[in-house]
Design a protein around this motif. Sequence first.
Motif, PDB file in Angstrom:
ATOM      1  N   LEU A 182       0.788  -1.214   0.191  1.00 10.01           N
ATOM      2  CA  LEU A 182      -0.009  -0.076   0.050  1.00 10.01           C
ATOM      3  C   LEU A 182       0.963   1.043   0.149  1.00 10.01           C
ATOM      4  CD1 LEU A 182      -2.639   1.436   0.010  1.00 10.01           C
ATOM      5  CD2 LEU A 182      -2.703   1.130   2.768  1.00 10.01           C
ATOM      6  N   PHE A 183       2.021   1.193   0.771  1.00  6.74           N
ATOM      7  CA  PHE A 183       2.817   2.382   0.782  1.00  6.74           C
ATOM      8  C   PHE A 183       3.390   2.777  -0.629  1.00  6.74           C
ATOM      9  CE2 PHE A 183       6.607   4.943   2.034  1.00  6.74           C
ATOM     10  CZ  PHE A 183       5.784   5.890   3.079  1.00  6.74           C
ATOM     11  N   ARG A 184       3.858   1.791  -1.195  1.00  6.52           N
ATOM     12  CA  ARG A 184       4.390   1.876  -2.518  1.00  6.52           C
ATOM     13  C   ARG A 184       3.328   2.604  -3.500  1.00  6.52           C
ATOM     14  NH1 ARG A 184       4.108  -0.989  -7.430  1.00  6.52           N
ATOM     15  NH2 ARG A 184       6.080  -0.905  -8.744  1.00  6.52           N
ATOM     16  N   CYS A 185       2.072   2.403  -3.310  1.00  7.44           N
ATOM     17  CA  CYS A 185       1.123   3.029  -4.439  1.00  7.44           C
ATOM     18  C   CYS A 185       1.020   4.366  -3.774  1.00  7.44           C
ATOM     19  CB  CYS A 185      -0.253   2.268  -3.976  1.00  7.44           C
ATOM     20  SG  CYS A 185      -0.372   0.796  -4.863  1.00  7.44           S
ATOM     21  N   ALA A 186       1.574   4.780  -2.616  1.00  4.11           N
ATOM     22  CA  ALA A 186       1.204   6.094  -1.875  1.00  4.11           C
ATOM     23  C   ALA A 186       2.420   6.800  -2.283  1.00  4.11           C
ATOM     24  CB  ALA A 186       0.992   6.379  -0.490  1.00  4.11           C
ATOM     25  N   SER A 187       3.626   6.182  -2.395  1.00  4.34           N
ATOM     26  CA  SER A 187       4.977   6.909  -2.515  1.00  4.34           C
ATOM     27  C   SER A 187       5.256   7.631  -3.434  1.00  4.34           C
ATOM     28  CB  SER A 187       6.092   5.561  -2.366  1.00  4.34           C
ATOM     29  OG  SER A 187       5.895   4.714  -3.384  1.00  4.34           O
ATOM     30  N   PRO A 188       4.843   7.409  -4.856  1.00  3.36           N
ATOM     31  CA  PRO A 188       5.197   8.489  -5.877  1.00  3.36           C
ATOM     32  C   PRO A 188       4.952   9.746  -5.498  1.00  3.36           C
ATOM     33  CG  PRO A 188       4.130   6.426  -6.707  1.00  3.36           C
ATOM     34  CD  PRO A 188       3.829   6.348  -5.353  1.00  3.36           C
ATOM     35  N   ILE A 189       3.670  10.005  -4.952  1.00  2.00           N
ATOM     36  CA  ILE A 189       3.245  11.659  -4.851  1.00  2.00           C
ATOM     37  C   ILE A 189       4.195  12.038  -3.669  1.00  2.00           C
ATOM     38  CG2 ILE A 189       1.925  13.261  -4.551  1.00  2.00           C
ATOM     39  CD1 ILE A 189       1.664  11.849  -7.124  1.00  2.00           C
ATOM     40  N   ILE A 190       4.363  11.126  -2.564  1.00  2.00           N
ATOM     41  CA  ILE A 190       5.165  11.323  -1.344  1.00  2.00           C
ATOM     42  C   ILE A 190       6.711  11.731  -1.801  1.00  2.00           C
ATOM     43  CG2 ILE A 190       6.007  10.583   0.687  1.00  2.00           C
ATOM     44  CD1 ILE A 190       3.569   8.808   1.111  1.00  2.00           C
ATOM     45  N   VAL A 191       7.171  10.967  -2.776  1.00  2.00           N
ATOM     46  CA  VAL A 191       8.470  10.974  -3.382  1.00  2.00           C
ATOM     47  C   VAL A 191       8.472  12.421  -3.674  1.00  2.00           C
ATOM     48  CG1 VAL A 191      10.043  10.597  -5.143  1.00  2.00           C
ATOM     49  CG2 VAL A 191       9.098   8.833  -3.457  1.00  2.00           C
ATOM     50  N   LEU A 192       7.505  12.870  -4.754  1.00  5.49           N
ATOM     51  CA  LEU A 192       7.671  14.373  -5.237  1.00  5.49           C
ATOM     52  C   LEU A 192       7.737  15.347  -4.168  1.00  5.49           C
ATOM     53  CD1 LEU A 192       4.734  13.983  -8.000  1.00  5.49           C
ATOM     54  CD2 LEU A 192       7.335  13.807  -8.344  1.00  5.49           C
ATOM     55  N   MET A 193       6.936  15.201  -3.016  1.00  3.87           N
ATOM     56  CA  MET A 193       6.932  16.211  -2.020  1.00  3.87           C
ATOM     57  C   MET A 193       8.455  16.142  -1.434  1.00  3.87           C
ATOM     58  SD  MET A 193       3.211  15.166  -0.717  1.00  3.87           S
ATOM     59  CE  MET A 193       2.926  16.392   0.643  1.00  3.87           C
TER      60      MET A 193
END
Length: 478
Positions: A431-442
Amino acid sequence: MTQGSDVAYSAATRFAKLRGKNGARVNVLGAGLWGVLDAFLFLGFASFVAWNLYLLAMEPLATTLVWTLLLSIGAVNLFGLVLAVRKNKLVYTAIFYFNLVFFSVAPTQQIRNRFDPIFADLDLLQDAVLMVLVWSILCLIGLRFATRPRAWRSAVPPVVTRQRPLPTLWLASASATAIGCLVVGSSLFSDRETAGKIITSQVGQVGGLLFVGAIFPFACYAAIVGMSIAVKGRNPAAQFAFATAIAGSLVLNNFLILSRYQFSVLVFAGVLFLFNSERAGSRILLSLLGVGTIVAPLFNVFRTGTSLYLGNGGFDMFLTTMDYDAFSLLCHTLRHVETSGIDGGWNIVSGILFFVPRNVWPGKNEITPYYLIDTLRAYRGLWNYNLSEPLIAEGFFAWGAVGAVAIAVAFLALVNRLEGPAIEQLSIRGLFRCASPIIVLMVLRGSFMVGMSIIVGHFVAVSLSIWLAKGSSRRSSS
């Protein structure tokens, strides 16, 4: 411009070779429908980058070396983006997209449109562009070490398919949404400043960080996990219930009172978690990122009531705004270190320990742009230091060039850990992998302290959601 795009595409086709499962060499651009779609996306991005570089070359605002370095940055990141998409590496797709937008096209437009007078210092500009090129090459190397075959194990454990965790997940999501709405009160659709003051007055500064950073996103993650289980169990009633729960949680996390990125994290996480596939996940992500960038000005229209503005030059000035000023902040960081020296890593320590109150640790650093405010005020007339600070700039602020490389390597090592070969969908990592792309942008946009608070908050929310799903199943079966 067309000839340059053809050359870039030809080079990508010639060199984009990776080892397959049996050691056979495979063409990353592939063939068939996916290959055609990837080629279309690649040529589209390549043409946009080439057009902006062509416009910059028509004006004597950058040296030939700076222009060549910007061209190299665009080529490296276009190549990396194709590799990431073809290998379905979600986080690397986001990384190379960030590099293209914030470190390739945005600087090209901003230099040409004289966005920041500091760009007139050509020696400083050359150093900043060279640092970005090194970062881009490190990203490409990191992707090379993350190319092992990955198996997305989508099967849900039998105890979960019996639908036992659904009442717990729905109740948890609904309760978190209700409590959040009570805390926010009448400021639910106001603005960030008003809502922030009300939340702080209700639960304090530390409590506000907990609510906004963890409890608010938990309301959505719990509903997403429940929806996934309901879909796999073919439970229409539960699907409807969790659809309403997701809608309610997004109302709580709306972009009027919270960061646009937080709203985007939850939307992207839901789409990728519920609809991800072995081949389409990175393509879905890239499509959503492109659309999101184009429609982003609408968020400011809704939040401030101002008219939609694309600049006098339309898309030739689209990225000449404060939302895309990461490269400008990198230049100001280089100037600060040149005149005042390095920080010694206290910005990194303070970012990691962001949750420690200042009354307990009076010497804790402010966010890094606070220390750049003198040059920002002189060059750009800014008085507010609540600005971005790219990750490599944080490393440079801490320990100079060594720090920039060190923080890049450490970050990419963590990304490779997240993008490992075998992922169970209904897991914290899945689940965190699916959230991580935008978190990585931040995180890449910064500042580091803000990025760390986002990572920790969302990781806690994701972990609690998965624990409720699996924990309630184990309790029910015992």
